[in-house]
Design an enzyme around this catalytic site. Sequence first.
Site: not given
Length: 459
Positions: A222, A255-257, A277
Amino acid sequence: MSSQTRVLHIVLLKTVYLYFKWLAQAFSSCRWLVKPLSRCRRYWVCCGFSFAIMFSIIGTWYLHAFIGCKPPSSLHSNWNVLKEMPIDRRMIHDNGLAQTPPMGWSHWNHFECNINETIIRENVDAMISLGLPALGYQYVNIDDCWADFDRDSEGNLIAHPATFPSGIKALADFVHKSGLKFGLYSDAGYKTCIGNRAASLGHELQDALRFASWGVDHLKYDNCYHDGSPEHVRYAAMGEALNKTGRPILYSICEWGTETPALWAPKYGNSWRTSRDAKDRWKRVKLLADDNNIWAAYAGPGGWNDPDMLQVGNGRMSLAEYRSHFSLWALMKAPLIIGCDLRMLDKRYLEIITNKEIIDVNQDPLGVQGRKVSQQGFCNCLEVWAGPLSGGRIALVLWNRGWMSDVIIVKGHDLGLPLGAVTTIRDLWAHKNLPEKFTGSMQVKVGSHGCKMYLLTVT
């Protein structure tokens, strides 16, 4: 003209008619509303009142039509589905893993931090009793909140003594004895995202060796509470550390983009998040699908775009929405990581995640991510998604993002089919071949928030 547009026009015309009818009766019918006013003033108040009602109705209908539906203008991608090939393997980190998208289960979407080793063990038992491993679901991934808040005296990560008293090695051994693979979570920062547990920044090699000694097969990494250094630097450090352990560990970059990971993450990992998420909400499913679609060309065997874990079975969306969710994730070659409580899974949800024909689309060895090829209808809410499969076949999803049933039109040129091509059509949700052939175009009525998924085979 789509049925949504026709209905809207009828409502507007009827509203205008009612407005003029009301206006004609203003002098006599509105005295109850403005009794103390003069006749003239009563007339104008009634006009204003009726105007307000008319425009409220019009505004309500337009808002209803446009809520959650803000795609670009009418789109035809001109993508030749049949000629697309997997990404050059030189662009992808090759540890021999994830030749097809990983499949498994994680506690996070349902339990979040409310976990313990008993819950994990019981869900492993449920996976086996439901027959999920035979369909390809093989990873059991422990997400945030397994670790203690601090490292031990030697600087090692340790399991929380209250919730995982047997330790991670014992839990990994249990998973392996069940014939499954074991996944764990850490963070490219000083603390984990929700549990605020000890994380791995500055301890990459130490932690990677620790994971390998426990028998970890999958690491989700994360992106919280870090030092501000670039993502591609912090994630590369853990990727290199995992390689040095000598144990093949699937590396999932979470990395959530935010720093366009599709452009650099394939060099280091086996999957990379492309957006925020997942939530058990229809609006979030649409957002994740659109964000993931942007990076379709960067996915391939060994490295996959990840729009986050499945929400099927958590109960806040309809069956039609869950089928759309699962169909799109399968077509986009996303990792299929179940995120519900398997111990009490409703049969209707089980039928979705165990649809072998749709799983086969996801696991097809050609490894090309399907994508959006056209939009149509009122506010462009009717979409055609497609992707090539081995053997010259095409997987096709017709997705209705709108608020009512409508007809979606598929044209052969949107799929790269040559003129005169004839294909058989198999309905992957109905599990049957359709009697008609695809000979250049087809029209299918799709329910609100639902989809149809087909397999086209050129004859």
